[in-house]
Design a protein around this motif. Structure first.
Motif, mmCIF file in Angstrom:
data_model
loop_
_atom_site.group_PDB
_atom_site.id
_atom_site.type_symbol
_atom_site.label_atom_id
_atom_site.label_comp_id
_atom_site.label_asym_id
_atom_site.label_seq_id
_atom_site.Cartn_x
_atom_site.Cartn_y
_atom_site.Cartn_z
ATOM 1 N N LEU A 1 0.846 -1.186 0.000
ATOM 2 C CA LEU A 1 0.000 0.000 0.000
ATOM 3 C C LEU A 1 0.884 1.239 0.000
ATOM 4 C CD1 LEU A 1 -2.774 1.449 0.358
ATOM 5 C CD2 LEU A 1 -2.426 1.207 2.837
ATOM 6 N N LEU A 2 0.771 2.055 -1.053
ATOM 7 C CA LEU A 2 1.488 3.324 -1.153
ATOM 8 C C LEU A 2 0.524 4.466 -0.867
ATOM 9 C CD1 LEU A 2 3.677 3.124 -4.410
ATOM 10 C CD2 LEU A 2 4.428 2.830 -2.051
ATOM 11 N N LEU A 3 0.910 5.374 0.020
ATOM 12 C CA LEU A 3 0.070 6.525 0.346
ATOM 13 C C LEU A 3 0.889 7.813 0.279
ATOM 14 C CD1 LEU A 3 -2.082 5.266 3.363
ATOM 15 C CD2 LEU A 3 -2.751 5.434 0.962
ATOM 16 N N HIS A 4 0.342 8.805 -0.386
ATOM 17 C CA HIS A 4 0.948 10.121 -0.563
ATOM 18 C C HIS A 4 0.558 11.037 0.587
ATOM 19 C CE1 HIS A 4 -2.942 11.938 -1.401
ATOM 20 N NE2 HIS A 4 -3.243 10.797 -1.995
ATOM 21 N N GLY A 5 0.980 12.300 0.488
ATOM 22 C CA GLY A 5 0.569 13.333 1.427
ATOM 23 C C GLY A 5 0.244 14.619 0.696
ATOM 24 N N TRP A 6 0.213 15.712 1.438
ATOM 25 C CA TRP A 6 -0.140 17.026 0.890
ATOM 26 C C TRP A 6 1.134 17.792 0.556
ATOM 27 C CZ3 TRP A 6 0.651 22.188 1.899
ATOM 28 C CH2 TRP A 6 -0.225 23.082 1.266
ATOM 29 N N PRO A 7 1.128 18.595 -0.526
ATOM 30 C CA PRO A 7 0.047 18.867 -1.490
ATOM 31 C C PRO A 7 0.178 18.013 -2.744
ATOM 32 C CG PRO A 7 1.771 20.499 -1.775
ATOM 33 C CD PRO A 7 2.256 19.540 -0.714
ATOM 34 N N SER A 8 0.425 16.761 -2.547
ATOM 35 C CA SER A 8 0.693 15.842 -3.649
ATOM 36 C C SER A 8 -0.580 15.077 -4.014
ATOM 37 C CB SER A 8 1.835 14.903 -3.257
ATOM 38 O OG SER A 8 2.310 14.184 -4.352
ATOM 39 N N SER A 9 -0.397 13.918 -4.640
ATOM 40 C CA SER A 9 -1.499 13.054 -5.060
ATOM 41 C C SER A 9 -0.877 11.748 -5.528
ATOM 42 C CB SER A 9 -2.287 13.705 -6.209
ATOM 43 O OG SER A 9 -1.470 13.802 -7.371
ATOM 44 N N PHE A 10 -1.676 10.884 -6.133
ATOM 45 C CA PHE A 10 -1.134 9.639 -6.667
ATOM 46 C C PHE A 10 -0.062 9.886 -7.726
ATOM 47 C CE2 PHE A 10 -4.749 10.487 -9.495
ATOM 48 C CZ PHE A 10 -4.183 10.296 -10.749
ATOM 49 N N VAL A 11 -0.017 11.096 -8.283
ATOM 50 C CA VAL A 11 1.019 11.448 -9.260
ATOM 51 C C VAL A 11 2.412 11.205 -8.678
ATOM 52 C CG1 VAL A 11 2.053 13.388 -10.518
ATOM 53 C CG2 VAL A 11 -0.422 13.068 -10.533
#
Length: 376
Positions: free
Chosen positions: A96-106
């Motif tokens: 499971l990969l999870l991003h943060g702010w101010p990012s996204s799945f990009v």
């Protein structure tokens, strides 16, 4: 409701509206001597907006994004968007990969092929689930209080276990994604094979009284850093509704608010575009703009201060990468991290910053593969 395929398809009217707004930007008057130390650099921002309006081709970028396998899972009425990239070798490890702010799945796109490929070096490949947190593009936006990190952790665990059928899984996260995965590790440690994350928070309440010399120096640096680098978080946590209309109404306001963070937090010694790629930065901005996630995502900070966790140590085996060029906070000493995590691997990153999967995907992929090789 079963998991359903998803394709990004922005209406023509929305693209035309974006162009009209960019054309009608009301720029502030010039201020001599201002640069990145004062916020978003005006010259860079104007050039980025010109590129967004005249050279960036959303339809071309949309087609490229749609080459990935996008899915939507409905979990208790919450739509969770994710990219599912299957491992190419035998017995892939679910990750499971999870991003943060101010990012996204990009943030995760460049690392996907490095994690799914089969290698002959004794490291595993992965079935990667790059999920979007609530409040981010294509995942449901909370319409009221209650969507804190604990709730997100429950949703992500259910996505992996109940919807995708992975009884146990590996996890890798940055920023808010790392905080969500910490909650998974505390609530349901039996579900995690191991945890891989970047950095740790310098804050603790109460502050330990037995700090080592390295921890004392780390806290001294953090006290200098915090008043300067956490202003955005204090605004988003205390007054998100003051900021939300600007991020919803003006694409240039959105760009200014986001891009300054990429420049400051990333390893941008060679420039912002060199670190992230101008079109990829605009992919992230465009997704936040078209979906309205620019405003929705800042509200997570408000929920975070309503959802404070009880101090506890994560006992799941944890790998921590420490980027030396992440301006979000100073590099922590290992003994500080070991107060909160069962640190089984410690890697100092000479290259890459706050968005390491984006900035140095090869370094992060190699470290993930080496860490989880011990569990297969």
């Amino acid at each position: 409701m079963p998991i359903r395929p998803f394709r990004i398809s922005v209406p023509d009217d929305d693209i035309e509206d974006l162009h009209r707004r960019l054309d009608r930007t009301r720029w502030p008057s010039a201020f001599s001597g201002a640069g990145w130390e004062d916020g978003a650099d005006a010259l860079y921002l104007r050039e980025l907006v010109r590129h967004w309006r005249h050279r960036y081709d959303w339809r071309e970028r949309e087609a490229a994004l749609n080459r990935h396998e996008h899915r939507i899972a409905d979990i208790d009425g919450v739509d969770i968007h994710f990219i599912h990239a299957k491992g190419q070798g035998p017995s892939p490890v679910p990750l499971l990969l999870l991003h943060g702010w101010p990012s996204s799945f990009v943030q995760m796109l460049s690392i996907l092929p490095l994690l799914t490929e089969a290698r002959d070096d004794g490291t595993p490949c992965f079935d990667v689930v790059a999920a979007s947190l609530p409040g981010y593009p294509f995942t449901s936006f909370p319409d009221g209080p209650g969507m804190g990190f604990a709730r997100m952790a429950t949703l992500m665990t259910r996505l992996m276990v109940e919807e995708l059928g992975y009884e146990r899984f590996a996890a890798r996260g940055t920023d808010q994604g790392g905080l969500v995965q910490r909650r998974i590790a505390l609530a349901t440690p039996e579900r995690l094979i191991g945890l891989h994350r970047s950095g740790v928070t310098p804050f603790a309440s109460p502050m330990p009284t037995d700090l080592s010399p390295a921890e004392v120096e780390y806290q001294r640096q953090a006290q200098e850093w915090a008043p300067r680098e956490t202003l955005y978080a204090r605004l988003q946590a205390q007054r998100p509704e003051t900021l939300a209309p600007a991020l919803s109404d003006s694409p240039v306001a959105l760009a200014s608010w986001f891009i300054e963070k990429f420049q400051r937090w990333g390893d941008t010694r060679a420039g912002v575009d060199a670190a992230f790629g101008r079109d990829r930065l605009l992919d992230n901005l465009s997704l936040h703009w078209f979906t309205g996630a620019g405003a929705a995502s800042v509200r997570i900070y408000r929920e975070a201060i309503r959802d404070l966790e009880t101090p506890a140590r994560v006992e799941v085996p944890t790998a921590i990468m420490v980027p030396l060029n992440d301006a979000v906070n100073p590099p922590a000493p290992r003994e500080w991290a070991e107060r909160s995590y069962n640190v089984a691997r410690w890697t100092v990153m000479e290259r890459g910053g706050h968005f390491p999967e984006w900035e140095a995907p090869d370094v992060v992929a190699d470290d993930i593969r080496a860490f989880f090789a011990q569990f297969v």
